[in-house]
Design a protein around this motif. Structure first.
Motif, PDB file in Angstrom:
ATOM      1  N   ARG A   1       0.832  -1.201   0.000  1.00  0.00           N
ATOM      2  CA  ARG A   1       0.000   0.000   0.000  1.00  0.00           C
ATOM      3  C   ARG A   1       0.867   1.252   0.000  1.00  0.00           C
ATOM      4  O   ARG A   1       0.422   2.322  -0.433  1.00  0.00           O
ATOM      5  N   THR A   2       2.109   1.126   0.480  1.00  0.00           N
ATOM      6  CA  THR A   2       2.976   2.296   0.575  1.00  0.00           C
ATOM      7  C   THR A   2       3.558   2.713  -0.769  1.00  0.00           C
ATOM      8  O   THR A   2       4.324   3.679  -0.828  1.00  0.00           O
ATOM      9  N   LEU A   3       3.180   2.059  -1.857  1.00  0.00           N
ATOM     10  CA  LEU A   3       3.511   2.607  -3.173  1.00  0.00           C
ATOM     11  C   LEU A   3       2.847   3.966  -3.353  1.00  0.00           C
ATOM     12  O   LEU A   3       3.386   4.850  -4.030  1.00  0.00           O
ATOM     13  N   PHE A   4       1.692   4.150  -2.735  1.00  0.00           N
ATOM     14  CA  PHE A   4       1.059   5.470  -2.701  1.00  0.00           C
ATOM     15  C   PHE A   4       1.996   6.471  -2.029  1.00  0.00           C
ATOM     16  O   PHE A   4       2.196   7.592  -2.525  1.00  0.00           O
ATOM     17  N   THR A   5       2.592   6.079  -0.913  1.00  0.00           N
ATOM     18  CA  THR A   5       3.542   6.925  -0.189  1.00  0.00           C
ATOM     19  C   THR A   5       4.729   7.291  -1.073  1.00  0.00           C
ATOM     20  O   THR A   5       5.191   8.441  -1.074  1.00  0.00           O
ATOM     21  N   ALA A   6       5.226   6.312  -1.829  1.00  0.00           N
ATOM     22  CA  ALA A   6       6.363   6.559  -2.713  1.00  0.00           C
ATOM     23  C   ALA A   6       6.052   7.668  -3.705  1.00  0.00           C
ATOM     24  O   ALA A   6       6.902   8.523  -3.984  1.00  0.00           O
TER      25      ALA A   6
ATOM     26  N   TYR B   1      10.729  -6.640  -8.565  1.00  0.00           N
ATOM     27  CA  TYR B   1      11.021  -7.876  -7.832  1.00  0.00           C
ATOM     28  C   TYR B   1       9.804  -8.503  -7.155  1.00  0.00           C
ATOM     29  O   TYR B   1       9.948  -9.500  -6.442  1.00  0.00           O
ATOM     30  N   ARG B   2       8.615  -7.963  -7.400  1.00  0.00           N
ATOM     31  CA  ARG B   2       7.410  -8.498  -6.752  1.00  0.00           C
ATOM     32  C   ARG B   2       7.251 -10.002  -6.975  1.00  0.00           C
ATOM     33  O   ARG B   2       6.822 -10.742  -6.078  1.00  0.00           O
ATOM     34  N   HIS B   3       7.587 -10.492  -8.159  1.00  0.00           N
ATOM     35  CA  HIS B   3       7.388 -11.910  -8.475  1.00  0.00           C
ATOM     36  C   HIS B   3       8.700 -12.695  -8.510  1.00  0.00           C
ATOM     37  O   HIS B   3       8.739 -13.814  -9.018  1.00  0.00           O
ATOM     38  N   ASP B   4       9.744 -12.097  -7.971  1.00  0.00           N
ATOM     39  CA  ASP B   4      11.027 -12.783  -7.862  1.00  0.00           C
ATOM     40  C   ASP B   4      11.030 -13.581  -6.555  1.00  0.00           C
ATOM     41  O   ASP B   4      10.877 -13.021  -5.473  1.00  0.00           O
TER      42      ASP B   4
ATOM     43  N   ASN C   1      -4.390  -2.882  -2.064  1.00  0.00           N
ATOM     44  CA  ASN C   1      -4.112  -4.237  -1.599  1.00  0.00           C
ATOM     45  C   ASN C   1      -2.717  -4.299  -0.976  1.00  0.00           C
ATOM     46  O   ASN C   1      -1.736  -3.950  -1.626  1.00  0.00           O
ATOM     47  N   SER C   2      -2.645  -4.788   0.255  1.00  0.00           N
ATOM     48  CA  SER C   2      -1.360  -4.845   0.954  1.00  0.00           C
ATOM     49  C   SER C   2      -0.345  -5.732   0.237  1.00  0.00           C
ATOM     50  O   SER C   2       0.856  -5.485   0.295  1.00  0.00           O
ATOM     51  N   PHE C   3      -0.822  -6.781  -0.422  1.00  0.00           N
ATOM     52  CA  PHE C   3       0.066  -7.700  -1.130  1.00  0.00           C
ATOM     53  C   PHE C   3      -0.310  -7.758  -2.609  1.00  0.00           C
ATOM     54  O   PHE C   3      -0.443  -8.843  -3.194  1.00  0.00           O
ATOM     55  N   GLU C   4      -0.461  -6.600  -3.201  1.00  0.00           N
ATOM     56  CA  GLU C   4      -0.836  -6.478  -4.614  1.00  0.00           C
ATOM     57  C   GLU C   4       0.125  -7.283  -5.502  1.00  0.00           C
ATOM     58  O   GLU C   4       1.342  -7.209  -5.339  1.00  0.00           O
ATOM     59  N   LYS C   5      -0.441  -8.055  -6.429  1.00  0.00           N
ATOM     60  CA  LYS C   5       0.373  -8.878  -7.326  1.00  0.00           C
ATOM     61  C   LYS C   5       0.448  -8.321  -8.744  1.00  0.00           C
ATOM     62  O   LYS C   5       1.376  -8.633  -9.478  1.00  0.00           O
ATOM     63  N   HIS C   6      -0.526  -7.502  -9.113  1.00  0.00           N
ATOM     64  CA  HIS C   6      -0.636  -7.015 -10.482  1.00  0.00           C
ATOM     65  C   HIS C   6       0.253  -5.786 -10.649  1.00  0.00           C
ATOM     66  O   HIS C   6      -0.042  -4.714 -10.098  1.00  0.00           O
ATOM     67  N   VAL C   7       1.337  -5.918 -11.396  1.00  0.00           N
ATOM     68  CA  VAL C   7       2.322  -4.836 -11.494  1.00  0.00           C
ATOM     69  C   VAL C   7       1.722  -3.550 -12.064  1.00  0.00           C
ATOM     70  O   VAL C   7       2.005  -2.459 -11.549  1.00  0.00           O
ATOM     71  N   PRO C   8       0.881  -3.588 -13.107  1.00  0.00           N
ATOM     72  CA  PRO C   8       0.265  -2.341 -13.569  1.00  0.00           C
ATOM     73  C   PRO C   8      -0.548  -1.644 -12.484  1.00  0.00           C
ATOM     74  O   PRO C   8      -0.548  -0.408 -12.401  1.00  0.00           O
ATOM     75  N   THR C   9      -1.213  -2.420 -11.625  1.00  0.00           N
ATOM     76  CA  THR C   9      -1.953  -1.818 -10.518  1.00  0.00           C
ATOM     77  C   THR C   9      -0.997  -1.198  -9.502  1.00  0.00           C
ATOM     78  O   THR C   9      -1.268  -0.129  -8.940  1.00  0.00           O
ATOM     79  N   MET C  10       0.133  -1.854  -9.268  1.00  0.00           N
ATOM     80  CA  MET C  10       1.156  -1.281  -8.386  1.00  0.00           C
ATOM     81  C   MET C  10       1.608   0.072  -8.921  1.00  0.00           C
ATOM     82  O   MET C  10       1.732   1.045  -8.168  1.00  0.00           O
TER      83      MET C  10
END
Length: 284
Positions: free
Chosen positions: A17-22, A66-69, A251-260
């Motif tokens: 969720r802190t991608l918003f913060t970034a 690296y989300r899916h690494d 989503n705290s554990f978002e998997k979809h990179v475009p959504t991230m």
């Protein structure tokens, strides 16, 4: 833009969720908005590091790349490090080999940076001087150490877990440091209130024997969070708080990179759009 003297920056956690913060903090980097005191919890501390080091888009780049690494996140890490997150990979290899962190600029920060951690023995929050963090990011691991997903993280021989367990929005710490105006970057939308769920109750039972005071802190977490949020909103009404928060639930554990990427852009766009309002609040 001039350095501000009388306002703190308070960063909530929330994993991805802190991608918003970034996004919000990258506007601060663009505009050279420098706050004298920053206190961060959990993944909010990851964003604080990129901000203090002046490395725009670093948090977004790392999380989306690296989300899916499986070295970064994966069940296999439990076998090696008792952690869902690859501790050595995420907190050592990444910043020191693959996507270099600017340690020199970070450590020359002309201000205070604190990370909140929860002492597993006492159940109480403690604040560590993050500018003294070692290159294996031990303090950062401690504030991000979600129970079950992380092992306890030892700092100076003391076991710690995620700071959000005991002080999820550390406004009181900022006040103790002498600040009465605050910028908050929250990671829940307006109107959100925390509720106790079954998973949290299970984790409390799991930790009750080894760390009873930690389990007690977790039991009070919902009430503490909601009370603190109400206090933060009262400060906003008094003109003493400026709050950034997402427009909708993330989503705290978002998997979809475009959504991230969209979550990051939401923070960046919101902060750009509110820049004049923020400048007025800061009086600069």
């Amino acid at each position: 833009m001039s350095t501000i003297q009388n306002t703190s920056l308070i960063l909530e956690g929330g994993t991805f969720r802190t991608l918003f913060t970034a996004g919000v903090l990258d506007t601060f980097i663009d505009e050279k908005i420098e706050l004298p005191y920053i206190v961060a919890i959990s993944a909010g501390a990851i964003n604080a590091c990129s901000y203090v080091a002046g490395q725009k888009e670093r948090t977004l780049r790392i999380l989306s790349t690296y989300r899916h690494d499986k070295r970064y996140m994966g069940i296999g890490n439990f076998l090696r490090e008792r952690s869902y997150f690859g501790l050595d990979f995420a907190y050592n290899v990444l910043p020191n080999e693959l996507d270099l962190f600017d340690w020199e600029k970070y450590r020359s920060f002309n201000g205070q940076l604190e990370f909140g951690v929860t002492n597993a023995l006492t159940g109480q929050v403690e604040y560590l001087n993050a500018l003294e963090m070692d290159t294996r990011c031990n303090m950062l691991q401690a504030t991000c150490a979600l129970p079950v997903l992380f092992p306890e993280i030892n700092v100076n021989g003391i076991p710690y877990y995620d700071g959000g367990l005991s002080d999820p929005i550390p406004v009181k710490q900022a006040e103790k440091q002498g600040y009465d105006k605050h910028i908050f970057v929250l990671t829940r939308p307006e109107g959100y209130r925390k509720e106790m769920d079954g998973k949290s109750k299970w984790v409390m039972k799991l930790f009750a024997r080894k760390y009873p005071k930690l389990a007690l802190a977790m039991a009070h977490r919902v009430e503490a969070y909601n009370q603190t949020l109400a206090y933060v909103e009262s400060l906003e009404k008094e003109g003493r708080a400026f709050i950034f928060r997402p427009d909708h639930a993330l989503n705290s554990f978002e998997k979809h990179v475009p959504t991230m990427n969209q979550n990051y852009q939401m923070g960046y766009t919101q902060s750009r759009n509110r820049l004049d309002e923020l400048v007025t609040f800061l009086g600069i």
